[in-house]
Design a protein around this motif. Structure first.
Motif, mmCIF file in Angstrom:
data_model
loop_
_atom_site.group_PDB
_atom_site.id
_atom_site.type_symbol
_atom_site.label_atom_id
_atom_site.label_comp_id
_atom_site.label_asym_id
_atom_site.label_seq_id
_atom_site.Cartn_x
_atom_site.Cartn_y
_atom_site.Cartn_z
ATOM 1 N N PHE A 41 10.568 1.084 8.313
ATOM 2 C CA PHE A 41 9.419 1.120 9.204
ATOM 3 C C PHE A 41 9.798 0.360 10.473
ATOM 4 O O PHE A 41 9.922 -0.857 10.464
ATOM 5 N N THR A 42 10.042 1.110 11.540
ATOM 6 C CA THR A 42 10.555 0.541 12.779
ATOM 7 C C THR A 42 9.406 0.097 13.676
ATOM 8 O O THR A 42 8.244 0.407 13.420
ATOM 9 N N VAL B 219 2.595 13.939 4.890
ATOM 10 C CA VAL B 219 2.328 15.372 4.785
ATOM 11 C C VAL B 219 3.383 16.022 3.900
ATOM 12 O O VAL B 219 4.552 16.085 4.251
ATOM 13 N N GLY B 220 2.985 16.447 2.734
ATOM 14 C CA GLY B 220 3.865 17.160 1.823
ATOM 15 C C GLY B 220 4.960 16.302 1.218
ATOM 16 O O GLY B 220 5.800 16.808 0.513
ATOM 17 N N ASN B 221 4.955 15.007 1.511
ATOM 18 C CA ASN B 221 5.962 14.089 0.982
ATOM 19 C C ASN B 221 7.358 14.723 1.102
ATOM 20 O O ASN B 221 8.021 14.969 0.112
ATOM 21 N N HIS C 39 7.433 10.090 13.112
ATOM 22 C CA HIS C 39 6.857 9.281 14.180
ATOM 23 C C HIS C 39 5.760 8.344 13.699
ATOM 24 O O HIS C 39 5.508 7.318 14.316
ATOM 25 N N ASN C 40 5.115 8.699 12.599
ATOM 26 C CA ASN C 40 4.023 7.866 12.101
ATOM 27 C C ASN C 40 3.844 8.112 10.604
ATOM 28 O O ASN C 40 4.442 9.027 10.035
ATOM 29 N N LEU C 41 3.012 7.305 10.005
ATOM 30 C CA LEU C 41 2.798 7.392 8.565
ATOM 31 C C LEU C 41 2.194 8.724 8.129
ATOM 32 O O LEU C 41 2.659 9.309 7.151
ATOM 33 N N PRO C 42 1.182 9.261 8.830
ATOM 34 C CA PRO C 42 0.658 10.574 8.403
ATOM 35 C C PRO C 42 1.715 11.665 8.389
ATOM 36 O O PRO C 42 1.712 12.521 7.517
ATOM 37 N N GLU C 43 2.658 11.624 9.336
ATOM 38 C CA GLU C 43 3.720 12.627 9.364
ATOM 39 C C GLU C 43 4.599 12.525 8.116
ATOM 40 O O GLU C 43 5.019 13.531 7.561
ATOM 41 N N GLN D 174 0.836 -1.212 0.000
ATOM 42 C CA GLN D 174 0.000 0.000 0.000
ATOM 43 C C GLN D 174 0.867 1.256 0.000
ATOM 44 O O GLN D 174 0.577 2.221 -0.708
ATOM 45 N N MET D 175 1.941 1.230 0.792
ATOM 46 C CA MET D 175 2.858 2.383 0.821
ATOM 47 C C MET D 175 3.486 2.580 -0.549
ATOM 48 O O MET D 175 3.614 3.704 -1.031
#
Length: 161
Positions: free
Chosen positions: A79-80, A135-137, A128-132, A17-18
């Motif tokens: 991805f830790t 944001v703006g890639n 810290h997370n996927l949404p971070e 998905q990523m």
């Protein structure tokens, strides 16, 4: 940008998905491991019924593929896992991949907690997370001080878009 995705094997579907999300933004994913059928690789390697010589041949082939894919990337995103990531979280493949990328001077990002001292190096960006990360890639806007003609990057510095 050519990106290698490093994560525990159990997150393969998440990485697919990523990859789709990053490819929709024009990036190329070099991680072939996420597109191999699970039963064709890591599951056989971990199976105690697989003969040792077969496991060694399989491991050598898979590791060679992953090394080539890391060499081909410009950036590795690892991805830790937190301390409760489960038994599969501790096998270590993604840690080796992260170390190889650092040694090759690749741009490196982690999504999740810093798991070891190498994730504290200045050329490792933490999200810290996927949404971070989304944001703006921000990976597209990284520049590196002292970039060398061969693409090796000794120290990272994020630049605002």
């Amino acid at each position: 940008m050519k990106i290698y995705l490093a994560a525990r094997h159990g997150r393969r579907e998440d990485m697919l998905q990523m990859a789709a999300m990053l490819e929709s933004h024009g990036h190329h994913i070099t991680s072939r491991w996420i597109r191999r059928p699970a039963e064709a690789d890591d599951a056989d390697f971990s199976n105690p019924r697989t003969a040792e010589c077969d496991r060694i041949r399989l491991g050598e082939r898979l590791a060679g593929d992953d090394l080539a894919d890391i060499r081909a990337c410009e950036c590795l995103i690892a991805f830790t896992e937190g301390p409760n990531g489960g038994p599969e979280a501790n096998r270590g493949g993604r840690h080796v991949e992260l170390g190889i990328a650092i040694a090759l001077g690749k741009k490196v990002a982690i999504v999740g907690p810093r798991e070891n001292i190498f994730t504290c190096l200045p050329n490792v960006q933490q999200y810290h997370n996927l949404p971070e990360l989304r944001v703006g890639n921000p990976l597209m806007f990284w520049t590196f001080e002292g970039d060398q003609p061969d693409g090796r990057s000794p120290a990272a510095k994020e630049v605002a878009p």
